[in-house]
Design a protein around this motif. Structure first.
Motif, PDB file in Angstrom:
ATOM      1  N   ASP A  84      -8.083   4.577  -6.530  1.00 37.95           N
ATOM      2  CA  ASP A  84      -7.423   4.687  -5.228  1.00 37.95           C
ATOM      3  C   ASP A  84      -8.031   5.819  -4.401  1.00 37.95           C
ATOM      4  O   ASP A  84      -8.158   5.698  -3.180  1.00 37.95           O
ATOM      5  N   PHE A  85      -8.402   6.920  -5.056  1.00 36.12           N
ATOM      6  CA  PHE A  85      -9.035   8.039  -4.351  1.00 36.12           C
ATOM      7  C   PHE A  85     -10.322   7.586  -3.670  1.00 36.12           C
ATOM      8  O   PHE A  85     -10.547   7.867  -2.482  1.00 36.12           O
ATOM      9  N   PHE A  86     -11.159   6.866  -4.412  1.00 40.40           N
ATOM     10  CA  PHE A  86     -12.424   6.420  -3.833  1.00 40.40           C
ATOM     11  C   PHE A  86     -12.209   5.303  -2.817  1.00 40.40           C
ATOM     12  O   PHE A  86     -12.985   5.177  -1.864  1.00 40.40           O
ATOM     13  N   TRP A  87     -11.178   4.496  -2.996  1.00 37.53           N
ATOM     14  CA  TRP A  87     -10.861   3.471  -2.009  1.00 37.53           C
ATOM     15  C   TRP A  87     -10.486   4.117  -0.677  1.00 37.53           C
ATOM     16  O   TRP A  87     -10.924   3.685   0.386  1.00 37.53           O
ATOM     17  N   ILE A  98     -12.469   3.670   2.982  1.00 34.43           N
ATOM     18  CA  ILE A  98     -11.959   3.140   4.251  1.00 34.43           C
ATOM     19  C   ILE A  98     -11.447   4.241   5.176  1.00 34.43           C
ATOM     20  O   ILE A  98     -10.983   3.951   6.285  1.00 34.43           O
ATOM     21  N   LEU A  99     -11.517   5.496   4.734  1.00 30.73           N
ATOM     22  CA  LEU A  99     -11.119   6.652   5.547  1.00 30.73           C
ATOM     23  C   LEU A  99      -9.663   6.589   6.008  1.00 30.73           C
ATOM     24  O   LEU A  99      -9.333   7.050   7.105  1.00 30.73           O
ATOM     25  N   ASP A 100      -8.813   6.020   5.172  1.00 31.75           N
ATOM     26  CA  ASP A 100      -7.374   6.023   5.447  1.00 31.75           C
ATOM     27  C   ASP A 100      -6.706   6.799   4.324  1.00 31.75           C
ATOM     28  O   ASP A 100      -6.456   6.268   3.253  1.00 31.75           O
ATOM     29  N   PHE A 101      -6.447   8.086   4.573  1.00 25.63           N
ATOM     30  CA  PHE A 101      -5.915   8.954   3.534  1.00 25.63           C
ATOM     31  C   PHE A 101      -4.391   8.963   3.506  1.00 25.63           C
ATOM     32  O   PHE A 101      -3.793   9.586   2.632  1.00 25.63           O
ATOM     33  N   LYS A 102      -3.765   8.271   4.459  1.00 20.88           N
ATOM     34  CA  LYS A 102      -2.305   8.256   4.529  1.00 20.88           C
ATOM     35  C   LYS A 102      -1.717   7.143   3.674  1.00 20.88           C
ATOM     36  O   LYS A 102      -0.910   7.396   2.772  1.00 20.88           O
ATOM     37  N   ASN A 103      -2.133   5.903   3.945  1.00 24.46           N
ATOM     38  CA  ASN A 103      -1.563   4.757   3.234  1.00 24.46           C
ATOM     39  C   ASN A 103      -2.591   4.000   2.402  1.00 24.46           C
ATOM     40  O   ASN A 103      -2.224   3.222   1.527  1.00 24.46           O
ATOM     41  N   GLY A 104      -3.876   4.206   2.687  1.00 26.44           N
ATOM     42  CA  GLY A 104      -4.908   3.494   1.942  1.00 26.44           C
ATOM     43  C   GLY A 104      -4.920   2.004   2.215  1.00 26.44           C
ATOM     44  O   GLY A 104      -5.314   1.214   1.351  1.00 26.44           O
ATOM     45  N   GLU A 105      -4.518   1.603   3.430  1.00 25.81           N
ATOM     46  CA  GLU A 105      -4.419   0.175   3.740  1.00 25.81           C
ATOM     47  C   GLU A 105      -5.179  -0.230   5.002  1.00 25.81           C
ATOM     48  O   GLU A 105      -5.607  -1.368   5.131  1.00 25.81           O
ATOM     49  N   VAL A 128       9.190  -4.911 -15.264  1.00 28.64           N
ATOM     50  CA  VAL A 128       8.099  -4.013 -14.882  1.00 28.64           C
ATOM     51  C   VAL A 128       7.563  -4.519 -13.547  1.00 28.64           C
ATOM     52  O   VAL A 128       6.867  -5.541 -13.483  1.00 28.64           O
ATOM     53  N   VAL A 129       7.904  -3.832 -12.474  1.00 25.87           N
ATOM     54  CA  VAL A 129       7.552  -4.311 -11.133  1.00 25.87           C
ATOM     55  C   VAL A 129       6.172  -3.842 -10.686  1.00 25.87           C
ATOM     56  O   VAL A 129       5.547  -4.460  -9.829  1.00 25.87           O
ATOM     57  N   THR A 130       5.686  -2.741 -11.254  1.00 25.52           N
ATOM     58  CA  THR A 130       4.330  -2.298 -10.958  1.00 25.52           C
ATOM     59  C   THR A 130       3.861  -1.343 -12.042  1.00 25.52           C
ATOM     60  O   THR A 130       4.677  -0.794 -12.803  1.00 25.52           O
ATOM     61  N   ARG A 131       2.550  -1.162 -12.120  1.00 22.62           N
ATOM     62  CA  ARG A 131       1.954  -0.306 -13.147  1.00 22.62           C
ATOM     63  C   ARG A 131       0.939   0.611 -12.472  1.00 22.62           C
ATOM     64  O   ARG A 131       0.222   0.191 -11.569  1.00 22.62           O
ATOM     65  N   ARG A 132       0.891   1.840 -12.947  1.00 25.05           N
ATOM     66  CA  ARG A 132      -0.073   2.796 -12.434  1.00 25.05           C
ATOM     67  C   ARG A 132      -0.673   3.570 -13.607  1.00 25.05           C
ATOM     68  O   ARG A 132      -0.071   3.637 -14.685  1.00 25.05           O
ATOM     69  N   SER A 133      -1.842   4.160 -13.376  1.00 27.50           N
ATOM     70  CA  SER A 133      -2.525   4.908 -14.437  1.00 27.50           C
ATOM     71  C   SER A 133      -3.500   5.884 -13.793  1.00 27.50           C
ATOM     72  O   SER A 133      -3.726   5.866 -12.572  1.00 27.50           O
ATOM     73  N   ALA A 134      -4.115   6.719 -14.641  1.00 31.10           N
ATOM     74  CA  ALA A 134      -5.139   7.636 -14.134  1.00 31.10           C
ATOM     75  C   ALA A 134      -6.324   6.853 -13.584  1.00 31.10           C
ATOM     76  O   ALA A 134      -6.967   7.283 -12.614  1.00 31.10           O
ATOM     77  N   VAL A 135      -6.620   5.698 -14.178  1.00 36.36           N
ATOM     78  CA  VAL A 135      -7.709   4.856 -13.681  1.00 36.36           C
ATOM     79  C   VAL A 135      -7.376   4.351 -12.277  1.00 36.36           C
ATOM     80  O   VAL A 135      -8.218   4.369 -11.379  1.00 36.36           O
ATOM     81  N   TRP A 136      -6.127   3.915 -12.077  1.00 35.00           N
ATOM     82  CA  TRP A 136      -5.710   3.426 -10.761  1.00 35.00           C
ATOM     83  C   TRP A 136      -5.817   4.541  -9.721  1.00 35.00           C
ATOM     84  O   TRP A 136      -6.298   4.310  -8.606  1.00 35.00           O
ATOM     85  N   ARG A 137      -5.398   5.753 -10.080  1.00 33.51           N
ATOM     86  CA  ARG A 137      -5.422   6.854  -9.116  1.00 33.51           C
ATOM     87  C   ARG A 137      -6.863   7.267  -8.797  1.00 33.51           C
ATOM     88  O   ARG A 137      -7.173   7.622  -7.650  1.00 33.51           O
TER      89      ARG A 137
END
Length: 244
Positions: A182-185, A189-196, A170-179
């Motif tokens: 991530d939306f609010f993150w 930071i106002l980076d809607f492309k990569n979030g980084e 299992v190399v990574t995990r995602r969920s509705a909580v993560w998404r």
């Protein structure tokens, strides 16, 4: 008074420009502090792996592995995986190559049933899995390239495990909580492309404008307090004069 007039105008108009973004910053900060990062990462859904003995007699020497795989590694790691011992070979240039330690060749293609079984073995909880799906290329949310197996679980968080098609890990995990997080993150930071990227001009500019609101707000507060203090002193002086 010019300072009061300029401060009031700056405070009012800049506030209209950045007010919505300030709301996003505060809302995003609330989300990021209210939800534990362990929950965001679905750590509570991943079982602690049981260390498996690495039988060295089942692994070919590195020199033989390099010859069979055709990779001249600048770095090599021998590790135990769910599909048996593996060599991770990192060349001077290019992506790491994973081969079976017993053969020096890539692992046999993983089936959907095997991927689902490995995901269930790594999952902590009672939720049933959905059928495993091989995605090529990997979704952007995984931060990985190439093909990857995905197994969704029918739990409250809608947990998804992404597994390596070579080793079954299992190399990574995602969920509705993560998404949701991530939306609010990204709003934060106002980076809607990569979030980084949190060093881009838009974020820096809005931060400077917000700073101007804080500074002018303190100026207005200082002027108001000075006026109130002056008025209070005048009232006390008038009362003492009247009493005399």
């Amino acid at each position: 008074m010019k300072v009061l007039r300029y401060s009031t105008q700056i405070h009012k108009w800049v506030g209209l420009v950045v007010g919505i973004q300030v709301l996003f910053w505060v809302g995003g900060g609330l989300v990021m502090t209210a939800i534990p990062i362990e929950t965001v990462r679905s750590e509570h859904r991943l079982k602690s792996p049981t260390p498996a003995a690495l039988l060295l007699d089942q692994a070919l020497p590195l020199t033989e592995i390099a010859r069979l795989s055709g990779v001249a590694p600048a770095k090599a790691e021998l590790k135990s995986t769910q599909r048996g011992p593996a060599w991770i070979l990192t060349p001077v240039e290019g992506a790491p190559v994973t081969v079976a330690a017993a053969t020096g060749r890539p692992f046999a293609p993983m089936t959907a049933n095997e991927a689902a079984a490995l995901a269930v073995a790594a999952y902590r909880g009672e939720a049933a899995p959905r059928p495993a799906v091989l995605l090529d290329p990997a979704p952007k949310e995984t931060g990985r390239e190439g093909p990857i197996w995905r197994v969704d679980f029918q739990d409250a968080e809608r947990t998804a495990f992404y597994l390596s098609p070579q080793t079954g890990e299992v190399v990574t995990r995602r969920s509705a909580v993560w998404r949701f997080y991530d939306f609010f993150w990204r709003l934060h930071i106002l980076d809607f492309k990569n979030g980084e990227n949190f060093n881009h001009p838009l974020l820096i500019g809005l931060t400077l404008l917000t700073l101007s609101i804080v500074v002018t707000g303190f100026i207005l507060l200082w002027i108001r307090l000075a006026r109130d203090l002056k008025t209070a002193r005048a009232v006390r002086a008038a009362r003492r004069k009247a009493a005399a």
